[in-house]
Design a protein around this motif. Structure first.
Motif, PDB file in Angstrom:
ATOM      1  N   GLU A  20       0.827  -1.216   0.000  1.00 51.00           N
ATOM      2  CA  GLU A  20       0.000   0.000   0.000  1.00 51.00           C
ATOM      3  C   GLU A  20       0.855   1.256   0.000  1.00 51.00           C
ATOM      4  OE1 GLU A  20      -4.359  -0.385   1.772  1.00 51.00           O
ATOM      5  OE2 GLU A  20      -2.782  -0.625   3.270  1.00 51.00           O
ATOM      6  N   LYS A  22       3.910   1.668  -1.238  1.00 54.48           N
ATOM      7  CA  LYS A  22       4.500   1.857  -2.573  1.00 54.48           C
ATOM      8  C   LYS A  22       3.442   2.320  -3.573  1.00 54.48           C
ATOM      9  CE  LYS A  22       8.307  -1.364  -2.101  1.00 54.48           C
ATOM     10  NZ  LYS A  22       8.929  -2.585  -2.611  1.00 54.48           N
ATOM     11  N   ARG A  23       2.237   1.781  -3.460  1.00 59.54           N
ATOM     12  CA  ARG A  23       1.163   2.177  -4.368  1.00 59.54           C
ATOM     13  C   ARG A  23       0.839   3.657  -4.195  1.00 59.54           C
ATOM     14  NH1 ARG A  23      -4.514   2.435  -4.065  1.00 59.54           N
ATOM     15  NH2 ARG A  23      -4.354   1.850  -1.888  1.00 59.54           N
ATOM     16  N   ASN A  26       3.861   5.780  -5.648  1.00 63.15           N
ATOM     17  CA  ASN A  26       4.027   5.729  -7.101  1.00 63.15           C
ATOM     18  C   ASN A  26       2.811   6.209  -7.884  1.00 63.15           C
ATOM     19  OD1 ASN A  26       6.627   4.739  -6.917  1.00 63.15           O
ATOM     20  ND2 ASN A  26       5.921   2.630  -6.778  1.00 63.15           N
ATOM     21  N   HIS A  27       1.646   6.216  -7.264  1.00 66.43           N
ATOM     22  CA  HIS A  27       0.422   6.651  -7.936  1.00 66.43           C
ATOM     23  C   HIS A  27      -0.228   7.743  -7.088  1.00 66.43           C
ATOM     24  CE1 HIS A  27       0.727   3.303 -10.692  1.00 66.43           C
ATOM     25  NE2 HIS A  27       0.957   2.524  -9.652  1.00 66.43           N
ATOM     26  N   ALA A  30      -3.978   7.720  -6.159  1.00 64.41           N
ATOM     27  CA  ALA A  30      -4.509   6.638  -5.326  1.00 64.41           C
ATOM     28  C   ALA A  30      -4.839   7.187  -3.944  1.00 64.41           C
ATOM     29  CB  ALA A  30      -3.496   5.511  -5.217  1.00 64.41           C
TER      30      ALA A  30
END
Length: 67
Positions: A20, A22-23, A26-27, A30
Motif C-alpha cells: 500500500e 508503494k502504491r 508511485n500513484h 490513489a
C-alpha cells in the motif's frame, strides 16, 4: 509514512516499503482507506445486496459458463 483515510480523516502510519505504501507513493491519485472504513462499507454493501436494494450489475455474479 503517515497517511490519512479519505472518509474519516484518521491518521495511520504505513511502512513505505509495504504494498500500500508503494502504491500511494508511485500513484499520486490513489487514495487510502483505513480498515475500519473498509469493513463498514463491506458490511453495508452486503446488507444492501441481501435486501435486494443493490443493482445486480454491481456485485459479482455466478459463473454462467460464458467467461
Amino acid at each position: 509514512m503517515i497517511v490519512s483515510c479519505v472518509l474519516c480523516d484518521k491518521k495511520v502510519k504505513l511502512d513505505a516499503n509495504s504494498f500500500e505504501g508503494k502504491r500511494l507513493i508511485n500513484h499520486p491519485l490513489a487514495t487510502y482507506m483505513c480498515e475500519e472504513c473498509k469493513e463498514r462499507i463491506a458490511q453495508k454493501t452486503e446488507k444492501r445486496r441481501r435486501e435486494g436494494k443493490l443493482r445486480p450489475s454491481l456485485y459479482h455474479k455466478e459463473n454462467d459458463g460464458w467467461s
